[in-house]
Motif scaffolding. Structure first.
Motif, PDB file in Angstrom:
ATOM      1  N   SER A  68       1.042  -1.191  -0.110  1.00  0.00           N
ATOM      2  CA  SER A  68      -0.037  -0.018   0.027  1.00  0.00           C
ATOM      3  C   SER A  68       0.701   1.170  -0.046  1.00  0.00           C
ATOM      4  O   SER A  68       0.422   2.359  -0.358  1.00  0.00           O
ATOM      5  CB  SER A  68      -0.999   0.066   1.226  1.00  0.00           C
ATOM      6  OG  SER A  68      -0.126  -0.078   2.478  1.00  0.00           O
ATOM      7  N   ASP A  94      -2.336  -3.026  -7.290  1.00  0.00           N
ATOM      8  CA  ASP A  94      -2.960  -4.376  -6.759  1.00  0.00           C
ATOM      9  C   ASP A  94      -2.890  -5.319  -7.660  1.00  0.00           C
ATOM     10  O   ASP A  94      -2.711  -6.640  -7.109  1.00  0.00           O
ATOM     11  CB  ASP A  94      -4.533  -4.154  -6.470  1.00  0.00           C
ATOM     12  CG  ASP A  94      -4.556  -2.830  -5.611  1.00  0.00           C
ATOM     13  OD1 ASP A  94      -3.899  -2.206  -5.035  1.00  0.00           O
ATOM     14  OD2 ASP A  94      -6.066  -2.771  -4.954  1.00  0.00           O
ATOM     15  N   GLU A 153       1.455  -9.229   3.664  1.00  0.00           N
ATOM     16  CA  GLU A 153       0.635  -8.715   3.045  1.00  0.00           C
ATOM     17  C   GLU A 153      -0.584  -9.746   3.249  1.00  0.00           C
ATOM     18  O   GLU A 153      -1.805  -9.302   3.146  1.00  0.00           O
ATOM     19  CB  GLU A 153       0.765  -8.723   1.740  1.00  0.00           C
ATOM     20  CG  GLU A 153       1.804  -7.612   0.933  1.00  0.00           C
ATOM     21  CD  GLU A 153       1.312  -6.401   1.215  1.00  0.00           C
ATOM     22  OE1 GLU A 153       0.172  -6.049   1.432  1.00  0.00           O
ATOM     23  OE2 GLU A 153       2.490  -5.683   1.581  1.00  0.00           O
ATOM     24  N   HIS A 155      -2.275  -9.978   5.985  1.00  0.00           N
ATOM     25  CA  HIS A 155      -3.152  -9.149   7.010  1.00  0.00           C
ATOM     26  C   HIS A 155      -2.780  -7.621   6.619  1.00  0.00           C
ATOM     27  O   HIS A 155      -3.056  -6.903   7.581  1.00  0.00           O
ATOM     28  CB  HIS A 155      -3.074  -9.636   8.529  1.00  0.00           C
ATOM     29  CG  HIS A 155      -3.143 -10.850   8.725  1.00  0.00           C
ATOM     30  ND1 HIS A 155      -4.524 -11.466   8.493  1.00  0.00           N
ATOM     31  CD2 HIS A 155      -2.385 -11.912   9.046  1.00  0.00           C
ATOM     32  CE1 HIS A 155      -4.173 -12.878   8.828  1.00  0.00           C
ATOM     33  NE2 HIS A 155      -3.152 -13.178   9.207  1.00  0.00           N
ATOM     34  N   GLY A 157      -2.937  -3.999   4.081  1.00  0.00           N
ATOM     35  CA  GLY A 157      -4.185  -3.168   3.845  1.00  0.00           C
ATOM     36  C   GLY A 157      -4.674  -3.069   2.399  1.00  0.00           C
ATOM     37  O   GLY A 157      -5.419  -2.171   2.022  1.00  0.00           O
ATOM     38  N   ARG A 159      -6.742  -4.862   0.162  1.00  0.00           N
ATOM     39  CA  ARG A 159      -7.952  -5.845   0.001  1.00  0.00           C
ATOM     40  C   ARG A 159      -7.733  -7.006  -0.854  1.00  0.00           C
ATOM     41  O   ARG A 159      -7.932  -8.279  -0.760  1.00  0.00           O
ATOM     42  CB  ARG A 159      -9.404  -5.339   0.068  1.00  0.00           C
ATOM     43  CG  ARG A 159     -10.536  -6.410   0.202  1.00  0.00           C
ATOM     44  CD  ARG A 159     -11.673  -5.551   0.073  1.00  0.00           C
ATOM     45  NE  ARG A 159     -12.052  -4.891  -1.268  1.00  0.00           N
ATOM     46  CZ  ARG A 159     -12.362  -5.443  -2.348  1.00  0.00           C
ATOM     47  NH1 ARG A 159     -12.741  -6.462  -2.206  1.00  0.00           N
ATOM     48  NH2 ARG A 159     -12.429  -4.577  -3.389  1.00  0.00           N
ATOM     49  N   THR A 160      -7.460  -6.791  -2.204  1.00  0.00           N
ATOM     50  CA  THR A 160      -7.344  -7.394  -3.177  1.00  0.00           C
ATOM     51  C   THR A 160      -6.448  -8.376  -3.173  1.00  0.00           C
ATOM     52  O   THR A 160      -6.464  -9.826  -3.433  1.00  0.00           O
ATOM     53  CB  THR A 160      -7.393  -7.078  -4.617  1.00  0.00           C
ATOM     54  OG1 THR A 160      -6.388  -6.097  -4.480  1.00  0.00           O
ATOM     55  CG2 THR A 160      -8.747  -6.327  -5.025  1.00  0.00           C
ATOM     56  N   ARG A 162      -5.020  -9.429   0.167  1.00  0.00           N
ATOM     57  CA  ARG A 162      -5.620 -10.338   1.236  1.00  0.00           C
ATOM     58  C   ARG A 162      -6.361 -11.527   0.504  1.00  0.00           C
ATOM     59  O   ARG A 162      -5.898 -12.595   1.044  1.00  0.00           O
ATOM     60  CB  ARG A 162      -6.362  -9.395   2.223  1.00  0.00           C
ATOM     61  CG  ARG A 162      -5.211  -8.293   3.108  1.00  0.00           C
ATOM     62  CD  ARG A 162      -6.076  -8.026   4.253  1.00  0.00           C
ATOM     63  NE  ARG A 162      -7.254  -7.661   4.090  1.00  0.00           N
ATOM     64  CZ  ARG A 162      -7.860  -6.486   3.945  1.00  0.00           C
ATOM     65  NH1 ARG A 162      -6.930  -5.613   3.735  1.00  0.00           N
ATOM     66  NH2 ARG A 162      -8.956  -6.414   3.696  1.00  0.00           N
ATOM     67  N   GLU A 163      -7.442 -10.973  -0.371  1.00  0.00           N
ATOM     68  CA  GLU A 163      -8.163 -12.048  -0.608  1.00  0.00           C
ATOM     69  C   GLU A 163      -7.670 -13.064  -1.752  1.00  0.00           C
ATOM     70  O   GLU A 163      -7.850 -14.341  -1.686  1.00  0.00           O
ATOM     71  CB  GLU A 163      -9.317 -11.219  -1.609  1.00  0.00           C
ATOM     72  CG  GLU A 163     -10.272 -10.371  -0.789  1.00  0.00           C
ATOM     73  CD  GLU A 163     -11.161  -9.679  -1.453  1.00  0.00           C
ATOM     74  OE1 GLU A 163     -11.117  -9.656  -2.693  1.00  0.00           O
ATOM     75  OE2 GLU A 163     -12.200  -9.140  -0.866  1.00  0.00           O
TER      76      GLU A 163
END
Length: 248
Positions: A68, A94, A153, A155, A157, A159-160, A162-163
């Motif tokens: 991030s 991302d 990564e 946990h 910032g 989101r994509t 993390r997913e």
């Protein structure tokens, strides 16, 4: 009476004349391409080299920061390409992170399947545990930047990303559950119970990798301590599995 011909061979020195400013087509090569135009294979190879350079530079720059906080211009400056060139390979930063997730975890699937196949063949539990921990340590040694990226990564910032990590680890869990299901020790277990057990194994592998990554390089004693603790945790999980179906 003289006659003037428009044929090229009748022009001075046998040269073709053209109007001022007219475009001249590049002469074709032996393969029918205009001179100077890169071969299709060469162009594709150059594209792959640029993509590889962006991924490698990303890993270097992410050694001490989160995705991030990594800027596009910082990354492209590191590679020596324009920001516009970046977007020919990734939709955004991302997207670069998701690609790194695939690299970091994708190659582990075959390794996991091989370990599970050993278990299905009746390998001794202790030998299987030792091999699993050894494979985890070897992977960390060979892919430290990738492991560091996943550990940070998972946990983080973005989101994509993390997913994407969660999806890969979910695939591992599914594969481990399927491998456990064919082992004799799983007789009587429900699919839900096996999936929980598989999740314990995957979480343990990720935790062990993170611990090994944080161990000081060259500190053999600390590395040995981490691996002994990892084997002990796996043996405790194994004992619990053997007695899960015991009567209360």
């Amino acid at each position: 009476m003289s006659h003037t011909s428009d044929s090229p061979r009748d022009s001075p020195a046998g040269r073709t004349t053209r109007a001022p400013g007219a475009a001249v087509a590049a002469p074709p090569t032996s393969a029918g391409r205009p001179a100077g135009e890169p071969r299709p294979g060469t162009r594709q190879a150059q594209k792959q080299q640029t993509r590889r350079a962006l991924l490698d530079a990303g890993l270097r720059l992410l050694e001490h920061q989160n995705l991030s906080s990594l800027g596009l211009r910082e990354l492209t400056r590191e590679v020596g390409v324009s920001p516009a060139a970046f977007y020919r390979h990734f939709p955004d930063m991302d997207g670069l992170g998701v690609a790194l997730v695939g690299e970091a975890l994708g190659s582990l699937h075959e390794v996991v399947r091989a370990v599970l196949a050993d278990g299905a063949d009746g390998s001794a539990p202790d030998a299987l545990i030792d091999r699993t921990v050894a494979i985890t340590a070897a992977y960390v040694d060979a892919h430290r930047p990738h492991v560091r990226f996943i550990a940070r990564e998972r946990h983080g910032g973005v989101r994509t990303v993390r997913e994407a990590i969660a999806a890969e680890l979910g695939r591992f869990t599914d594969e481990v559950a399927a491998g456990l299901a064919v082992q004799p020790a799983s007789d009587g277990w429900t699919a839900a119970e096996l999936h929980v057990l598989a999740g314990l194994h995957v979480d343990h592998m990720v935790a062990t990798a993170a611990e090994l990554l944080e161990a000081p390089l060259g500190d053999a004693a600390e590395r040995d301590r981490i691996m002994r603790a990892a084997r002990l945790r796996m043996r405790i999980i194994s004992v619990g599995r053997l007695h899960w179906l015991d009567p209360d």
